[in-house]
Design an enzyme around this catalytic site. Sequence first.
Site, PDB file in Angstrom:
ATOM      1  N   GLY A 519       0.829  -1.204   0.000  1.00  0.00           N
ATOM      2  CA  GLY A 519       0.000   0.000   0.000  1.00  0.00           C
ATOM      3  C   GLY A 519       0.856   1.244   0.000  1.00  0.00           C
ATOM      4  O   GLY A 519       1.988   1.227  -0.440  1.00  0.00           O
ATOM      5  N   ASP A 632      13.120 -10.554  -0.792  1.00  0.00           N
ATOM      6  CA  ASP A 632      12.908  -9.482  -1.765  1.00  0.00           C
ATOM      7  C   ASP A 632      13.995  -8.423  -1.628  1.00  0.00           C
ATOM      8  O   ASP A 632      13.716  -7.235  -1.494  1.00  0.00           O
ATOM      9  CB  ASP A 632      11.519  -8.877  -1.583  1.00  0.00           C
ATOM     10  CG  ASP A 632      11.067  -8.093  -2.819  1.00  0.00           C
ATOM     11  OD1 ASP A 632      11.664  -8.277  -3.895  1.00  0.00           O
ATOM     12  OD2 ASP A 632      10.125  -7.293  -2.699  1.00  0.00           O
TER      13      ASP A 632
END
Length: 846
Positions: A519, A632
Amino acid sequence: MKFLHSDTHTLLKGTKRPKPNLSSMNTQNLISLILILFIPFSVSISPIDNVLLSCGSHNNASLYDRVFIGDSTHPGSTFLSADDSISLAYQKPPQNLPSLYHTARVFRSTGRYKFNMKKNGTHFVRFHFFPFKAQNFYLKPAKFSVFVNGVSVLSNFQPPNDVLLKEFILKIESNLLEILFRPVGDTGFAFVNALEVFTAPVDFIIDFGARSVGPSGVAEYKNLSFQVLETVHRINVGGLKITPFNDTLWRTWIPDEDYLMFKDAAKPAVSTHTPNYQKGGATREIAPENVYMTAQQMNRENSSLASRFNITWNFPVTPGVAPFLVRLHFCDIVSPALNLLYFDVYINGYIAYKDLDLSALTIHTLASPVYLDFITNSGDSGFVQVSVGPSELSSSIRMNAILNGAEIMEMVNDVGTNVVHRRKNLWILLGSIVGGIVVLFLVVMAFLFGTKCRNKKPKQRTVESVGWTPLSMFGGSSLSRSSEPGSHGLLGLKIPFAEIQSATNNFDRNLIVGSGGFGMVYKGVLRDNVKVAVKRGMPGSRQGLPEFQTEITVLSKIRHRHLVSLVGFCEENSEMILVYEYVEKGPLKKHLYGSSLQTPLSWKQRLEICIGAARGLHYLHTGFAQGIIHRDIKSTNILLDENYVAKVADFGLSRSGPCINETHVSTNVKGSFGYVDPEYYRRQQLTDKSDVYSFGVVLFEVLCGRPAVDPQLAREQVNLAEWALEWLKKGMLEQIVDPRLVGQIQQSSLKKFCENAEKCLAEYGVDRPAMGDVLWNLEYALQLQESGQQREPHANSSDNEAVSVTNTVIPQNPFANTRAERDYDNFPSDVSTSQVFSQLMNNEGR
Ligand SMILES: *[C@@H]1O[C@H](CO)[C@@H](O)[C@H](O)[C@H]1NC(C)=O
Ligand SMILES: *[C@@H]1O[C@H](CO)[C@@H](O)[C@H](O)[C@H]1NC(C)=O
């Protein structure tokens, strides 16, 4: 309930029945008829409830290979009850008019159909109208209202002079469905040609994730599934009409051209590849492949346009107070790689989604379908306006914006607040139960892993001792706000929503500092003047919750100078908010290349940053939090504080390994394009060596000052890892060094650095060094750099001298494996090795 995915035709053909011979209709036929009506044709491939009725007919009729049962096939049929109704037939229908529209049932007073429903939940209810003219009865003057289980769906309705399909999507919560037709006025009458009622796919309309858009900004919209929705437009943007033949839910999608405000602004995009439907994104039932395989994109060749412009569609709607659900479909079929397309979405002129990065909404695969739900009020404007345009984040060469599909649905019956309230309590209850079960599972798993790891390293803190009180934490679920007795540990990190609101000036758009899969990220200041980064879970990001929970559990366990620390979290009002320490200078990437690059980092600074990040990672892999694989690693996830100290961020994708060195089989590969370990990709097996690979890519990024993937470059240069390894093989690594570093790097330092990076990129995980080795070699490269620089003014020593072999006794690298030990051969005399080691020691697991 399952829907057929790939082969609608077989399904529908399979459901085709021979037309019953009405003259010889017997009990057996009747029973089979009723069975056809109320029992799913085949449980595994068709909707659980599937009522298809040809009204006013003794015969079955078929449309798009679906069989509609005549509602007059038996006079005593229980589903029709009307005092004054007639069956009407079109005497000489036009040849191409489907048989379904050759008959109609006419109600001259209130009449109803009643059906037994097998499944509660969201259903499609469709009415077919065609006002034909029978001998002495013309259907056109009809005027009537229709109610579904008491909810008015059509009022004072007058059908137009053509075939019309009215579709409603609504929740049926009783096992009896009543559809009532009520003529308006004394001489009025109602009619209908055909009816469909069928169960919608699970999660077709969900209560989580819709955003309301308007003058006061974007807010979460709740209880969408309790609304009665009427489909107003269903558009295949940039493509052709899609007929019910090609849609698993027998929908029709029409092209968008007629709604485009400025046709020259848009240019259709067509993909020849089928889209990659992914868990967490859209499904084939949400929209079929054909919708996602076409889009409109910015027509940037049109030189009469400014470089930044929107593509805008105006969809006519009934003016009034009713809100609309705007469901937008996206699938990135225009970008050559992930994370290149950023655009803004506006609805009725208000921002609906800023900096939309489609790659972040799905599981990091290009051309992966997603959809977003928005709620808007159009007032008296008479249309819903949708615009897409490039975001501020898009690079000038890559500026683009796309839209693949749009559905506009009117909320015909705004459900009263009482109902919503009652439901909400039920959901809270359900949420708690489900949450409780999930937590129980988590606790058991955590306990199992905890004990397992503890056996290996007795000093390790276990999950219980962190003060985890999971039942009150997740058990209350995101919906409950009950007070938690005896809060410790994680609960101490809870921050009230109100405080976060005030810290971020109520999520002021001007305070947005980034956006990602999870987000938006806002800059904020807490009451005690602590600067924070507030990561607010995007309702549209449906994969958010597990990651939110992972992040809290992982982050709350670790504190390290080189890891971004969690300040708190908030889960009030079904929000998922994580609050982090604010890291002043932002992502490393920004300091390496790109338009916002100001002062390039020096080689020494770069080495120090790499060392810091390596320490953070080494700690994740081996420190007391133990066995955490980041998953990641990339230059945007390494942040720099005001003193350029590196801090590894974003554990949203991290997963605690069972214990270090044990491998992990995961179901879907996560990570970012250009950084993902090829072995992980092939074998879907996650190890700490996958992080080492990604870190190797970062090392080359730091050295070369270019992105891991740059589609603008020539083919052989696009992928940094491949390109860099190629040059290394040729022994010409100087050629690829960031020009901004020219003249700064000691040859020996460069050599060490490159060897290190190259090892990280080894094809197989076993051949890659552990993070500790990587760290060690980076420290070494820094020492080589500094020692070289110190000597430079005094002697014009060659680099060979800087790394001359000495007899110094070298202490053992505590992290060294055999590969690293080779490096001792050329250890320079003037390097304070003990200093290096003490640093290594001190930084381990603080
Ligand atoms: C739709 O279905 C028909 C009938 O199977 C097929 O011939 C046609 O190619 C399909 N259209 C598209 C756009 O896939
Ligand atoms: C796109 O449309 C929005 C809403 O109407 C507007 O605020 C914005 O300035 C437009 N962008 C461009 C580049 O015209």
